[in-house]
Design an enzyme around this catalytic site. Structure first.
Site, mmCIF file in Angstrom:
data_model
loop_
_atom_site.group_PDB
_atom_site.id
_atom_site.type_symbol
_atom_site.label_atom_id
_atom_site.label_comp_id
_atom_site.label_asym_id
_atom_site.label_seq_id
_atom_site.Cartn_x
_atom_site.Cartn_y
_atom_site.Cartn_z
ATOM 1 N N LYS A 13 0.829 -1.215 0.000
ATOM 2 C CA LYS A 13 0.000 0.000 0.000
ATOM 3 C C LYS A 13 0.863 1.265 0.000
ATOM 4 C CE LYS A 13 -3.800 -2.334 2.373
ATOM 5 N NZ LYS A 13 -4.803 -2.242 3.462
ATOM 6 N N TYR A 53 -12.614 -2.829 -2.947
ATOM 7 C CA TYR A 53 -13.120 -2.768 -1.574
ATOM 8 C C TYR A 53 -14.643 -2.640 -1.533
ATOM 9 C CZ TYR A 53 -8.385 -2.420 0.367
ATOM 10 O OH TYR A 53 -7.082 -2.677 0.759
ATOM 11 N N PHE A 61 -15.380 3.911 7.545
ATOM 12 C CA PHE A 61 -14.006 4.269 7.178
ATOM 13 C C PHE A 61 -13.762 4.248 5.672
ATOM 14 C CE2 PHE A 61 -13.920 -0.323 8.259
ATOM 15 C CZ PHE A 61 -13.418 -0.855 7.070
ATOM 16 N N ARG A 89 -0.910 -14.721 4.440
ATOM 17 C CA ARG A 89 -1.711 -14.084 5.502
ATOM 18 C C ARG A 89 -1.007 -14.202 6.862
ATOM 19 N NH1 ARG A 89 -6.509 -11.175 4.458
ATOM 20 N NH2 ARG A 89 -7.560 -12.181 6.206
ATOM 21 N N THR A 95 -5.533 -7.585 10.476
ATOM 22 C CA THR A 95 -5.739 -6.243 9.907
ATOM 23 C C THR A 95 -5.113 -5.116 10.720
ATOM 24 O OG1 THR A 95 -7.806 -6.976 8.919
ATOM 25 C CG2 THR A 95 -7.511 -4.593 9.144
ATOM 26 N N ARG A 106 2.732 -6.608 9.620
ATOM 27 C CA ARG A 106 1.960 -5.558 10.299
ATOM 28 C C ARG A 106 2.404 -5.418 11.757
ATOM 29 N NH1 ARG A 106 -3.718 -7.478 7.580
ATOM 30 N NH2 ARG A 106 -3.703 -6.102 5.763
ATOM 31 N N ASN A 116 -1.946 -0.166 7.110
ATOM 32 C CA ASN A 116 -1.427 -1.454 7.591
ATOM 33 C C ASN A 116 -0.512 -2.130 6.559
ATOM 34 O OD1 ASN A 116 -3.386 -2.154 5.794
ATOM 35 N ND2 ASN A 116 -4.596 -3.391 7.206
ATOM 36 N N HIS A 119 -2.010 -5.505 1.677
ATOM 37 C CA HIS A 119 -3.272 -6.240 1.534
ATOM 38 C C HIS A 119 -2.913 -7.606 0.987
ATOM 39 C CE1 HIS A 119 -7.307 -7.374 0.192
ATOM 40 N NE2 HIS A 119 -6.695 -7.827 -0.897
ATOM 41 N N GLU A 130 -9.035 -11.324 -7.439
ATOM 42 C CA GLU A 130 -8.126 -10.186 -7.257
ATOM 43 C C GLU A 130 -6.967 -10.220 -8.249
ATOM 44 O OE1 GLU A 130 -9.085 -9.078 -2.604
ATOM 45 O OE2 GLU A 130 -7.194 -10.077 -3.033
HETATM 46 P P1 CMP Z 1 -7.104 -4.729 3.950
HETATM 47 O O1 CMP Z 1 -6.600 -6.033 4.433
HETATM 48 O O2 CMP Z 1 -6.610 -4.199 2.659
HETATM 49 O O3 CMP Z 1 -8.715 -4.819 3.893
HETATM 50 C C1 CMP Z 1 -9.553 -3.700 4.051
HETATM 51 C C2 CMP Z 1 -8.820 -2.485 4.494
HETATM 52 O O4 CMP Z 1 -9.636 -1.496 5.103
HETATM 53 C C3 CMP Z 1 -7.837 -2.865 5.592
HETATM 54 O O5 CMP Z 1 -6.790 -3.635 5.076
HETATM 55 C C4 CMP Z 1 -7.473 -1.498 6.135
HETATM 56 O O6 CMP Z 1 -6.535 -0.803 5.307
HETATM 57 C C5 CMP Z 1 -8.840 -0.795 6.063
HETATM 58 N N1 CMP Z 1 -9.555 -0.860 7.351
HETATM 59 C C6 CMP Z 1 -10.080 -1.930 7.955
HETATM 60 N N2 CMP Z 1 -10.674 -1.589 9.130
HETATM 61 C C7 CMP Z 1 -10.503 -0.253 9.251
HETATM 62 C C8 CMP Z 1 -10.887 0.697 10.229
HETATM 63 N N3 CMP Z 1 -11.581 0.354 11.321
HETATM 64 N N4 CMP Z 1 -10.581 1.982 10.042
HETATM 65 C C9 CMP Z 1 -9.894 2.357 8.925
HETATM 66 N N5 CMP Z 1 -9.501 1.508 7.949
HETATM 67 C C10 CMP Z 1 -9.793 0.207 8.113
#
Ligand code: CMP
Length: 158
Positions: A13, A53, A61, A89, A95, A106, A116, A119, A130
């Protein structure tokens, strides 16, 4: 878990690029023994983010996530290997960075739920969709590595 050969999609990211973490993260995947079979830099836009997404579009968010994903380019990559989806993973961690174990990407580099670093696809069906979303067939490569290097990528392992 039964061993199977899989491909999975990883996005490094915008925060990974901004924090100079690309080499460190790719190193971890390579040393695990995963094979890079596709890799490119892209600038994500609204249409691609809305599609990628879509399952988060009603979350509070979502707008913030969209702005974050557009804030700099991203690296998309396809990794291949035994049980690659779950193996990646595990390397990535859960996450929220503040909940991720030390030793995971992470866990070592993020405290955030949003920024984070990576992905990674969460299932076989998701990985297939994907990979198709980000790569055409001619951007993916099939090449062999000596078996012992494939499993033990660390230099000097005997
Ligand atoms: P990812 O694994 O790419 O999947 C969805 C993304 O949404 C996640 O990583 C984060 O970057 C984002 N995300 C998930 N939960 C939250 C949250 N509570 N607030 C902000 N961003 C979030």
């Amino acid at each position: 878990m039964k061993e199977k050969f899989e491909r999975t999609l990883v996005i490094l990211k915008p925060d990974a690029l901004q924090r100079n973490l690309l080499g460190e993260i790719i190193r971890r995947f390579e040393h695990k023994g995963l094979q890079v079979v596709g890799l490119k830099m892209i600038q994500m836009g609204d249409i691609l983010i809305d599609e990628h997404y879509a399952h988060h579009k009603d979350k509070p968010f979502f707008n913030s996530l969209k702005n974050f994903m557009k804030s700099a380019p991203a690296i998309v990559m396809v990794l291949s290997g035994i049980n690659a989806i779950s193996a990646v993973r595990l390397l990535v961690g859960p996450t929220r960075g503040h909940e991720a174990d030390a030793g995971s990407i992470r866990g070592d580099f993020s405290l955030s739920g949003q920024s984070n670093i990576v992905h990674a696809s969460d299932s076989k069906d998701t990985a297939e969709a994907e990979i198709k979303r980000f790569f055409t067939a001619d951007e993916l490569f099939d090449y062999s590595k000596p078996a012992e290097l494939y499993i033990y990528a660390d230099e000097g392992f005997k």
